[in-house]
Design an enzyme around this catalytic site. Structure first.
Site, PDB file in Angstrom:
ATOM      1  N   ASP A 100      -0.584   4.260   0.628  1.00 33.28           N
ATOM      2  CA  ASP A 100      -1.158   5.243   1.542  1.00 33.28           C
ATOM      3  C   ASP A 100      -0.456   5.174   2.889  1.00 33.28           C
ATOM      4  O   ASP A 100       0.087   4.137   3.288  1.00 33.28           O
ATOM      5  CB  ASP A 100      -2.667   5.062   1.699  1.00 33.28           C
ATOM      6  CG  ASP A 100      -3.059   3.707   2.274  1.00 33.28           C
ATOM      7  OD1 ASP A 100      -2.472   2.685   1.869  1.00 33.28           O
ATOM      8  OD2 ASP A 100      -3.959   3.667   3.146  1.00 33.28           O
ATOM      9  N   HIS A 125       0.842  -1.204   0.000  1.00 32.80           N
ATOM     10  CA  HIS A 125       0.000   0.000   0.000  1.00 32.80           C
ATOM     11  C   HIS A 125       0.871   1.246   0.000  1.00 32.80           C
ATOM     12  O   HIS A 125       1.873   1.323   0.711  1.00 32.80           O
ATOM     13  CB  HIS A 125      -0.959   0.008   1.197  1.00 32.80           C
ATOM     14  CG  HIS A 125      -0.288   0.040   2.544  1.00 32.80           C
ATOM     15  ND1 HIS A 125       0.020   1.216   3.197  1.00 32.80           N
ATOM     16  CD2 HIS A 125       0.111  -0.955   3.368  1.00 32.80           C
ATOM     17  CE1 HIS A 125       0.582   0.938   4.371  1.00 32.80           C
ATOM     18  NE2 HIS A 125       0.656  -0.373   4.490  1.00 32.80           N
ATOM     19  N   GLU A 159      -5.133   0.932   2.551  1.00 26.16           N
ATOM     20  CA  GLU A 159      -4.862  -0.055   3.597  1.00 26.16           C
ATOM     21  C   GLU A 159      -4.957   0.556   4.986  1.00 26.16           C
ATOM     22  O   GLU A 159      -5.447  -0.071   5.924  1.00 26.16           O
ATOM     23  CB  GLU A 159      -3.480  -0.674   3.390  1.00 26.16           C
ATOM     24  CG  GLU A 159      -3.244  -1.980   4.146  1.00 26.16           C
ATOM     25  CD  GLU A 159      -2.735  -1.790   5.564  1.00 26.16           C
ATOM     26  OE1 GLU A 159      -2.723  -2.766   6.338  1.00 26.16           O
ATOM     27  OE2 GLU A 159      -2.342  -0.654   5.914  1.00 26.16           O
ATOM     28  N   ASP A 181       6.533   1.846   6.741  1.00 28.81           N
ATOM     29  CA  ASP A 181       5.200   1.249   6.537  1.00 28.81           C
ATOM     30  C   ASP A 181       4.489   1.938   5.386  1.00 28.81           C
ATOM     31  O   ASP A 181       3.696   2.829   5.609  1.00 28.81           O
ATOM     32  CB  ASP A 181       4.396   1.369   7.830  1.00 28.81           C
ATOM     33  CG  ASP A 181       3.063   0.653   7.772  1.00 28.81           C
ATOM     34  OD1 ASP A 181       2.864  -0.173   6.862  1.00 28.81           O
ATOM     35  OD2 ASP A 181       2.214   0.936   8.631  1.00 28.81           O
ATOM     36  N   HIS A 188       4.356   4.634  12.043  1.00 25.67           N
ATOM     37  CA  HIS A 188       3.283   5.473  12.586  1.00 25.67           C
ATOM     38  C   HIS A 188       3.791   6.448  13.658  1.00 25.67           C
ATOM     39  O   HIS A 188       2.986   7.123  14.297  1.00 25.67           O
ATOM     40  CB  HIS A 188       2.144   4.622  13.179  1.00 25.67           C
ATOM     41  CG  HIS A 188       1.374   3.838  12.167  1.00 25.67           C
ATOM     42  ND1 HIS A 188       0.083   3.424  12.358  1.00 25.67           N
ATOM     43  CD2 HIS A 188       1.705   3.386  10.935  1.00 25.67           C
ATOM     44  CE1 HIS A 188      -0.347   2.741  11.316  1.00 25.67           C
ATOM     45  NE2 HIS A 188       0.638   2.721  10.430  1.00 25.67           N
TER      46      HIS A 188
END
EC number: 3.5.1.18
Length: 389
Positions: free
Chosen positions: A77, A75, A142, A108, A359
């Site tokens: 995004d 992904h 995602e 990520d 994150h």
């Protein structure tokens, strides 16, 4: 390999510089598509829509014909960066410092996308396997609701005749160091809400009211009193976590009319959403003692699944060990991923960078890890197609 790795680093930085916060693409998939097309991939950018949800960009790319058909998935995004001023560098600058690339999404999972795209392009530019196909399934949905992303892209591909033999998802599977862990499955995830009805009244006249709080405390106790299970060969024990309890009552002299508890269950392969629902309803019924309650479960698209260890997982482990010196553990830990959709179409495993900073503020990935990951993916492609009978 140095040229392939350099290509991966350049592509990673270009992807990170696209602020593709879900559901925005911000040009990320265009950057990737340009590189794939130059290597001979046939590309299909697709936007999926559904009423009440944002449109989402997706990308499918394929090189080669026939089987075996190997797929990389990921992904583009990313989650919001938070306060940009708290970052060491602009979160979308892809700054190189201290031997690492800094930026939202580098771990990520744009670093892994760059690594497998570079490996796949190099393999294709050398003529590929001479037999078989390599594809990329890329979504921009995602980190969000996962409605207009991988699930629809898989269905679209299947309906046009695409059939996949094996898939690797580039999620950041390693806790701290590259090579520690691959994911061969994931636990399921089920959300629920328990609501207990009472009768509002004055605290000085409790005989005129029904306080729902003691009831919900007792019912919560019934939900968590006994373990759901003790785990299985490849899965930890299922666990139920209460995430909120609320009565919406700011006053000290009012008995509330209603109490609500929200919970999440991460469940292993002993359960389905249906059997879990039945078990929890049975626990509540046994403890209700006159409580007026309603228990509701959210729709669930995250079922527990397992890719049993076999020749494919052995190939992945061998490629990782060759480049890192580590034999990865086979795990089903962590949250959910888009592998939960892919498992319905072919065996799937997950392996990517270390997830220690994903994150977080100052998310980053060491350049050497991206280079090594590119080598792992390149070796996997060579070994996978050379083992075709």
């Amino acid at each position: 390999m140095s040229d392939i790795a350099a290509s991966a680093i350049d592509l990673c930085r270009a992807l990170v510089q696209c602020p593709s916060i879900t559901p925005e693409d911000a040009g990320a998939q265009g950057v990737l598509e340009k590189r794939l097309r130059a290597a001979g991939f046939k590309t299909h950018p697709i936007v999926f829509s559904q009423e009440g949800t944002p449109d989402v960009a997706n990308l499918y790319a394929r090189f080669g014909e026939g089987s075996p058909h190997f797929v990389f998935a990921g992904h583009t995004d990313v989650v919001p960066p938070g306060a940009a001023a708290s970052w060491r560098f602009d979160p979308f600058s892809a700054e190189l410092a201290d031997g690492a690339i800094f930026g939202r999404g580098v771990a990520d999972m744009k670093g892994a996308i760059a690594a497998f795209a570079a490996a796949a392009c190099a393999f294709a530019e050398r003529g590929g396997a001479g037999r078989g196909s390599i594809s990329l399934l890329i979504t921009g949905d995602e980190e969000g609701p996962a409605i207009n992303g991988t699930e629809k892209l898989l269905r679209w591909a299947y309906e046009r005749g695409e059939r996949f033999d094996h898939c690797l998802v580039g999620e950041p599977t390693n806790p701290d160091a590259l090579g520690q862990m691959i994911k061969i499955g994931r636990r399921g995830s089920l959300n629920g809400t328990l609501t207990v009805k009472g009768r509002q009244g004055h605290v000085a006249y409790p005989q005129r009211a029904i306080n729902p709080v003691p009831h919900i405390v007792r019912l919560i106790g019934a939900l968590i009193a006994a373990p759901l299970d003790s785990g299985t060969a490849h899965f930890d024990a299922s666990n139920l976590e209460i995430v909120s309890v609320d009565v919406g009552n700011p006053a000290f002299n009012v008995i509330p009319a209603e109490a609500r508890a929200r919970f999440n269950i991460r469940f292993n392969d002993l359960w389905t959403p249906e059997t879990l629902s039945a078990e929890l309803h049975a626990r509540i019924e046994a403890a209700r003692s006159g409580a007026d309650y309603l228990m509701r479960f959210e729709p669930c698209n995250a079922l527990a699944f397992l890719t049993p260890p076999d020749r494919f997982t052995d190939l992945v482990c061998a490629a990782i060990e060759k480049h890192t010196g580590r034999r990865p553990s086979l795990s089903t830990s962590g949250g959910t991923s888009d592998a939960r959709f892919i498992r319905a179409y072919c065996p799937v495993v997950e392996f990517g960078l270390a997830g220690a900073t994903m994150h977080m503020i100052d998310e980053c990935a060491p350049v050497k890890d991206i280079r090594t990951l590119t080598g792992i993916y390149a070796t996997l492609l060579e070994d996978y197609f050379s083992s075709v009978p």
